[in-house]
Design a protein around this motif. Structure first.
Motif, PDB file in Angstrom:
ATOM      1  N   LEU A 250     -38.379   2.071  25.207  1.00 49.57           N
ATOM      2  CA  LEU A 250     -37.350   2.346  26.371  1.00 49.57           C
ATOM      3  C   LEU A 250     -38.025   3.249  27.313  1.00 49.57           C
ATOM      4  N   ASN A 251     -39.074   3.237  27.871  1.00 53.15           N
ATOM      5  CA  ASN A 251     -39.501   4.366  28.702  1.00 53.15           C
ATOM      6  C   ASN A 251     -39.663   3.957  30.298  1.00 53.15           C
ATOM      7  N   TYR A 252     -38.891   2.926  30.470  1.00 53.96           N
ATOM      8  CA  TYR A 252     -38.557   2.379  32.000  1.00 53.96           C
ATOM      9  C   TYR A 252     -37.484   2.285  32.280  1.00 53.96           C
ATOM     10  N   ALA A 253     -36.830   2.909  33.425  1.00 55.52           N
ATOM     11  CA  ALA A 253     -35.469   2.612  34.064  1.00 55.52           C
ATOM     12  C   ALA A 253     -34.883   1.353  33.763  1.00 55.52           C
TER      13      ALA A 253
ATOM     14  N   ASP B 130     -31.891  11.230  26.938  1.00 56.05           N
ATOM     15  CA  ASP B 130     -32.171  11.317  25.641  1.00 56.05           C
ATOM     16  C   ASP B 130     -33.779  11.755  25.312  1.00 56.05           C
ATOM     17  N   ALA B 131     -33.855  12.144  24.234  1.00 53.68           N
ATOM     18  CA  ALA B 131     -35.302  12.754  24.025  1.00 53.68           C
ATOM     19  C   ALA B 131     -36.085  11.215  23.851  1.00 53.68           C
ATOM     20  N   PRO B 132     -37.356  11.340  24.177  1.00 53.29           N
ATOM     21  CA  PRO B 132     -38.412  10.263  24.133  1.00 53.29           C
ATOM     22  C   PRO B 132     -38.093   9.391  22.877  1.00 53.29           C
ATOM     23  N   LEU B 133     -38.007   8.125  22.976  1.00 52.52           N
ATOM     24  CA  LEU B 133     -38.222   7.142  21.528  1.00 52.52           C
ATOM     25  C   LEU B 133     -39.478   7.159  21.367  1.00 52.52           C
ATOM     26  N   VAL B 134     -39.825   7.623  20.069  1.00 53.26           N
ATOM     27  CA  VAL B 134     -41.196   7.681  19.592  1.00 53.26           C
ATOM     28  C   VAL B 134     -41.720   7.106  18.201  1.00 53.26           C
ATOM     29  N   PHE B 135     -42.608   6.151  18.139  1.00 57.69           N
ATOM     30  CA  PHE B 135     -42.734   5.598  17.157  1.00 57.69           C
ATOM     31  C   PHE B 135     -44.480   5.745  17.002  1.00 57.69           C
ATOM     32  N   LEU B 136     -45.017   5.280  15.619  1.00 63.31           N
ATOM     33  CA  LEU B 136     -46.313   5.583  15.559  1.00 63.31           C
ATOM     34  C   LEU B 136     -46.917   4.144  14.887  1.00 63.31           C
ATOM     35  N   LYS B 137     -48.205   3.826  15.200  1.00 56.90           N
ATOM     36  CA  LYS B 137     -48.673   2.577  14.958  1.00 56.90           C
ATOM     37  C   LYS B 137     -49.929   2.840  13.871  1.00 56.90           C
ATOM     38  N   GLY B 138     -50.453   1.795  13.310  1.00 58.83           N
ATOM     39  CA  GLY B 138     -51.664   2.079  12.494  1.00 58.83           C
ATOM     40  C   GLY B 138     -52.937   1.345  13.195  1.00 58.83           C
ATOM     41  N   PRO B 139     -53.969   1.425  12.888  1.00 63.81           N
ATOM     42  CA  PRO B 139     -55.273   0.826  13.450  1.00 63.81           C
ATOM     43  C   PRO B 139     -55.367  -0.693  13.030  1.00 63.81           C
ATOM     44  N   ASN B 140     -54.621  -0.984  11.966  1.00 64.53           N
ATOM     45  CA  ASN B 140     -54.483  -2.301  11.778  1.00 64.53           C
ATOM     46  C   ASN B 140     -54.017  -3.212  12.998  1.00 64.53           C
TER      47      ASN B 140
ATOM     48  N   GLY C 174     -44.588   4.209  38.241  1.00 59.31           N
ATOM     49  CA  GLY C 174     -43.688   5.445  38.957  1.00 59.31           C
ATOM     50  C   GLY C 174     -42.396   5.220  38.402  1.00 59.31           C
ATOM     51  N   ASP C 175     -41.821   4.196  37.675  1.00 64.31           N
ATOM     52  CA  ASP C 175     -40.811   4.183  36.939  1.00 64.31           C
ATOM     53  C   ASP C 175     -40.549   4.590  35.748  1.00 64.31           C
ATOM     54  N   MET C 176     -41.534   5.262  35.053  1.00 65.55           N
ATOM     55  CA  MET C 176     -41.402   5.810  33.814  1.00 65.55           C
ATOM     56  C   MET C 176     -40.342   6.631  33.683  1.00 65.55           C
ATOM     57  N   ILE C 177     -39.374   6.878  32.823  1.00 69.75           N
ATOM     58  CA  ILE C 177     -38.509   7.816  32.419  1.00 69.75           C
ATOM     59  C   ILE C 177     -39.007   9.336  32.211  1.00 69.75           C
ATOM     60  N   HIS C 178     -39.819   9.154  31.036  1.00 70.54           N
ATOM     61  CA  HIS C 178     -40.644  10.428  30.635  1.00 70.54           C
ATOM     62  C   HIS C 178     -42.235  10.172  31.126  1.00 70.54           C
ATOM     63  N   ARG C 179     -42.692  10.947  32.050  1.00 71.96           N
ATOM     64  CA  ARG C 179     -43.899  10.540  32.557  1.00 71.96           C
ATOM     65  C   ARG C 179     -44.992  11.285  31.536  1.00 71.96           C
TER      66      ARG C 179
ATOM     67  N   LEU D 121     -49.004   5.327  24.234  1.00 69.00           N
ATOM     68  CA  LEU D 121     -48.620   3.803  24.998  1.00 69.00           C
ATOM     69  C   LEU D 121     -47.353   4.382  25.508  1.00 69.00           C
ATOM     70  N   THR D 122     -47.308   4.228  26.677  1.00 66.02           N
ATOM     71  CA  THR D 122     -46.130   4.831  27.419  1.00 66.02           C
ATOM     72  C   THR D 122     -44.945   3.973  27.596  1.00 66.02           C
ATOM     73  N   GLY D 123     -44.976   2.818  27.174  1.00 61.15           N
ATOM     74  CA  GLY D 123     -43.675   1.665  27.322  1.00 61.15           C
ATOM     75  C   GLY D 123     -43.890   0.697  28.327  1.00 61.15           C
ATOM     76  N   THR D 124     -42.882  -0.162  28.534  1.00 57.80           N
ATOM     77  CA  THR D 124     -43.052  -1.261  29.203  1.00 57.80           C
ATOM     78  C   THR D 124     -42.036  -1.611  30.089  1.00 57.80           C
ATOM     79  N   PRO D 125     -42.082  -2.008  31.404  1.00 60.40           N
ATOM     80  CA  PRO D 125     -40.843  -2.436  32.204  1.00 60.40           C
ATOM     81  C   PRO D 125     -40.131  -3.584  31.711  1.00 60.40           C
ATOM     82  N   ASP D 126     -39.186  -4.048  32.596  1.00 56.41           N
ATOM     83  CA  ASP D 126     -38.331  -5.037  32.430  1.00 56.41           C
ATOM     84  C   ASP D 126     -39.144  -6.350  32.437  1.00 56.41           C
TER      85      ASP D 126
END
Lengths: 251, 225
Positions: free
Chosen positions: A52-55, A71-81, A192-197, A218-223
């Motif tokens: 949820l990092n694009y308006a 809101d604080a950035p919604l952060v999650f982690l991923k594994g190398p698999n 340019g439309d990222m919420i948290h740059r 990974l900075t998130g995706t737009p609509d």
């Protein structure tokens, strides 16, 4: 400079982009990019992803999620698999109703960052690459959302082909990004439309966890995410960074 | 704080450390009345997993620095399964053949009671995951009946059993590898027990698993250095 990694003649090779977009081997040979097996461009450390990092994407989901840009950035982690390189295949789970791509700007850390302010953050960036961070929405549950069953499946995070030096990207928030499914544009946005740059994200994250060289954000995706099916060819593209190609396979 | 990774016996760093939440029956029973209301709206179906990133991993003997606010941490003491060979879609019957050993783990977290979003800020601070060496279990050690105790400053503070897991070790490996591969060197934590103890700056934490081994670490106030 654009750097990548490939498997070629049984060996992992560090390669660079040569003339005409060709792959230049350490010994100087030039190969077509379709003639090599691509690996993720870096042996990544911690894989950090933003939701949820694009308006516009937030607007699309806001009724359901009651999120706001404050809101604080919604952060999650991923594994190398989860990682797989350019031109590889991604399995689509049997019976899933809704699986979609997500075109994202990936920021690779080059210098250890601990409690770095946004003003100084960009000096810690090695470069950028393209990520297609697939999600299988069927498995979304409201626990640690988005959970690993949605976001950490094998080969569901496509990344590459090239790591582009930060010096060659004067403004990471002025880049068009788009996704084509079988040649049709389905997602069209701008970093340019990222919420948290990027600089704010590095400040936020390095405030509680040390970012190390090789870590990636990974900075998130737009609509504009749509369902994809086995056989679909998905191209995620960011201006000046690259075009990442992936094919969906039946699981 | 120096980031120094725990290592496997042969000197290689651990792979990815995954943990399972809501894997203790008492915790699930306590929370069950909430599961049908917002924000959860339904009880969890798949394992609820999280990752302890490499910046959190420190060896036994480390001193974990914690922020002044709230000035205390929860010690989600647990056992980790160390994967010995690639595990993809393994059956319950064969799951433990993919486990090469065990680690005792202090999964440190800032106290929180919300399971809606990944608790990265709470669980992934530097040094928040002391991990023992890979331990060879004594004959007769049974992961499904293992017990664990935590002492703080030499005082017994907490005990738990692994006989009351929602998903016992083999079931957890099977359910996780149904959708993601665990590779050699990865660790799968069996998850927090109910009622984890709290530690504060100056405390010495010792976690003991009879038949397996132990892990000790300190807790200190975070310095700004």
């Amino acid at each position: 400079m654009k750097r990548g990694r490939i498997l070629f003649e049984g060996k992992t090779l560090d390669v660079t982009e040569g003339q005409g977009g060709k792959v230049q081997l350490p010994d100087g040979r030039l190969l077509a990019e379709t003639d090599v097996q691509w690996l993720p461009p870096v042996a990544f450390g911690t894989i950090i992803a933003l939701g949820l990092n694009y308006a516009d994407h937030v607007k699309e989901l806001s009724r359901e999620l009651t999120v706001t840009s404050k809101d604080a950035p919604l952060v999650f982690l991923k594994g190398p698999n989860s990682l797989v390189g350019h031109r590889e295949q991604t399995p689509r789970p049997v019976g899933a109703a809704f699986m979609h791509y997500e075109c994202e700007l990936a920021v690779v850390i080059g210098k250890t960052a601990r409690r770095v302010s946004a003003n100084h953050a960009m000096a810690h960036v090695a470069g950028y690459t393209v990520c297609n961070d697939y999600a299988v929405r069927d498995y979304l549950e409201n626990f640690y959302r988005p959970n690993l069953r949605v976001k950490n499946r094998d080969a569901c995070t496509v990344i590459g082909p090239w790591l582009v030096d930060a010096a060659d990207v004067p403004d990471p928030h002025a880049l068009g990004l788009r996704t084509r499914v079988n040649g049709q544009v389905t997602q069209n946005g701008n970093t340019g439309d990222m919420i948290h740059r990027v600089a704010e994200l590095i400040e936020y994250l390095s405030g509680f966890m040390t970012l190390q060289p090789g870590d990636v954000i990974l900075t998130g995706t737009p609509d504009g995410v749509v369902n994809v099916q086995p056989g679909d060819v998905v191209e995620t593209e960011i201006d000046g960074i690259g075009t990442l190609v992936n094919t969906l396979a039946a699981a | 704080m120096q980031l120094q990774h725990p290592i496997l016996g042969d000197g290689r760093p651990l792979g990815t450390v995954y943990g399972a939440l809501l894997n203790d029956r008492a915790t699930v029973e306590r929370l069950e009345p909430q599961f049908d209301s917002a924000p959860y709206k339904a009880a969890p179906k798949a394992p609820v997993l999280y990752i302890k990133s490499r910046n959190t991993l420190v060896p036994s003997g480390a001193v974990v620095q914690i922020p002044a606010e709230p000035g205390e941490v929860r010690i989600d003491a647990t056992i980790g399964l160390v994967i010995g060979r690639t595990a993809t879609r393994v059956s319950v019957d064969q799951a433990m053949e993919h486990v090469a050993g065990f680690v005792v783990v202090s999964d440190v977290t800032l106290p929180h009671e919300n399971y809606y979003r990944p608790a990265v800020v709470q669980r992934n601070r530097d040094g928040f995951c002391p991990v023992s060496a890979v331990l060879r279990s004594q004959p007769g050690f049974d992961i499904d009946n293992a017990t664990l105790s935590v002492s703080i400053n030499g005082q017994r503070a907490y005990e738990r059993s692994f006989a009351t897991l929602v998903r016992p070790a083999a079931q957890l490996v099977a359910d996780v590898t149904e959708f993601m591969t665990l590779s050699e060197g990865d660790v799968l934590l069996l998850g927090p027990g109910e009622g984890s103890p709290v530690a504060r700056p100056g405390d010495q934490v010792r976690i003991t698993v009879p038949g397996l081994g132990e892990l000790s670490h300190g807790v200190a106030k975070e310095t700004q250095a």
